[in-house]
Design an enzyme around this catalytic site. Structure first.
Site, PDB file in Angstrom:
ATOM      1  N   ASP A   1      -1.986   6.608   6.469  1.00  0.00           N
ATOM      2  CA  ASP A   1      -3.018   6.071   5.866  1.00  0.00           C
ATOM      3  C   ASP A   1      -3.221   4.960   6.812  1.00  0.00           C
ATOM      4  OD1 ASP A   1      -4.710   4.008   4.726  1.00  0.00           O
ATOM      5  OD2 ASP A   1      -3.143   3.525   2.953  1.00  0.00           O
TER       6      ASP A   1
ATOM      7  N   TRP B   1       1.020  -1.215  -0.032  1.00  0.00           N
ATOM      8  CA  TRP B   1       0.075   0.101   0.011  1.00  0.00           C
ATOM      9  C   TRP B   1       0.921   1.448  -0.161  1.00  0.00           C
ATOM     10  CZ3 TRP B   1      -4.334  -0.706  -1.972  1.00  0.00           C
ATOM     11  CH2 TRP B   1      -5.248  -2.193  -1.494  1.00  0.00           C
TER      12      TRP B   1
ATOM     13  N   LYS C   1     -12.624  -1.997   7.232  1.00  0.00           N
ATOM     14  CA  LYS C   1     -12.105  -2.737   8.123  1.00  0.00           C
ATOM     15  C   LYS C   1     -12.675  -2.421   9.597  1.00  0.00           C
ATOM     16  CE  LYS C   1      -8.103  -2.282   4.887  1.00  0.00           C
ATOM     17  NZ  LYS C   1      -8.210  -3.431   4.348  1.00  0.00           N
TER      18      LYS C   1
END
Length: 359
Positions: A171, A102, A195
């Site tokens: 993030d 990511w 999530k």
């Protein structure tokens, strides 16, 4: 109805009490004669839910009025572009830490809009560590430093917050709301919802207000944080149902005792599973001890030829979505807030039984 235990990295498990409320509300929300999904986002009902969601979130994370709270669309991946478009300003570039897949995607996207200085990377260790901060090559002229506190795919996590002299951008898609966060240490935080916040379709951005108004002239209105703030996250039709469910999740978190209580539970769940892995010669975790994630726990089997059998038998046992990411293989158990401790206990029991049968 019997429900399975869901270890998916995202879209992930949701709290059962939240799903039960949503089920009851589905056809007739609070006696209005229609579902929340069918209501105008300009209606008092939807605006009221959005305002409640923001108030509750601010309370959970102790977010001051110095920060704007935005409920957006497009997932965290859209913010890979929004971050440089909003924060680069007149600066030539920004600092990024590379700790996994990511991070790499965020870096690749930022390079479209300016120079990216990768201050450190753990790619040499197959992203199994967090780079030593003493070795970081920081740019004193950077507009900001971007990092990924937790890498969902590799299961590596920062156990500390970088201390820098520029705005810090995180993030937090995998870790937001799993524990308290010192928001004041950040210039901006962003997170996909799927999530720990709610269902896919919603993205959270928390940004210090003094950083608004610096967007590039070519920044699209839909990516401009100031535009979103000035329109209370309703510049266009927001993902109302995802926002409604997120508000229910925020309420549920308060009922559990808030983020301090969630951290205690999450640490206990992770410790149980890591102990089971480490105490066995049949299973292994590839991440160094100091960099292990509380949320995403990858593990491998001593004999990779048994992977298919493990996945087949675990699914039959009601333990779902344990297959590791395609880029790394093996297994991965994501144990977010809504994954109960009983799920971890059941997984450990299955792992021990599988080892006894196949080891």
């Amino acid at each position: 109805m019997s429900r399975s235990f869901n270890f998916c990295a995202g879209p992930a498990a949701l709290p059962e009490p939240v799903l039960e409320i949503a089920r009851e509300d589905m056809l007739n929300w609070h006696g209005c004669g229609l579902s929340f999904m069918e209501m105008s986002h300009r209606s008092p009902e939807v605006v009221g839910v959005a305002e409640h969601a923001e108030r509750t979130l601010r309370k959970l994370l102790s977010i001051t009025d110095d920060y704007a709270v935005l409920f957006l669309q497009g997932g965290a991946s859209t913010q890979f572009s929004a971050v440089p478009l909003n924060l680069l300003g007149d600066s030539l570039g920004a600092d990024y830490v590379n700790t996994g897949q990511w991070s790499k995607k965020a870096i690749a996207e930022a390079k479209r809009f300016g120079a990216v200085n990768v201050v450190a990377s753990s790619e040499e260790t197959q992203f199994s560590t967090i780079p030593d901060p003493q070795l970081w090559q920081l740019d004193s002229d950077a507009a900001y430093l971007h990092f990924t506190p937790n890498e969902t795919i590799g299961g590596v996590e920062f156990s500390w917050v970088p201390q820098v002299n520029v705005p810090l951008v995180g993030d937090m898609s995998s870790t937001i709301l799993s524990r308290p966060v010192a928001v004041e240490e950040y210039g901006a935080i962003y997170a996909g919802a799927q999530k720990n916040i709610g269902p896919a379709g919603l993205t959270l951005v928390i940004v210090r207000r003094d950083l608004l108004g610096k967007a590039h002239a070519l920044c699209p209105a839909m990516l401009n944080w100031q535009t979103a703030d000035e329109n209370d996250s309703m510049y266009n039709t927001p993902p109302t149902f995802s926002l409604y469910l997120a508000a229910l999740v925020f309420d549920w978190l308060e009922e559990q005792g808030g983020l301090t209580a969630m951290e205690v539970l999450n640490r206990r769940k992770a410790e149980k599973l890591y102990t089971a892995i480490d105490s066995s010669d049949f299973y292994a975790n590839p991440v160094e001890l100091a960099s292990r994630s509380l949320m995403n726990i990858p593990f491998t089997l001593a004999d990779a030829n048994l992977d298919k059998a493990f996945l087949s038998e675990s699914e039959a046992a009601g333990l779902l979505n344990l297959k590791g990411h395609r880029s790394v293989g093996g297994m991965r158990a994501s144990v977010y807030n809504a994954v109960p401790e009983a799920a971890v206990d059941a997984l450990i029991a299955f792992m021990q039984g599988f080892e006894a049968r196949h080891g």
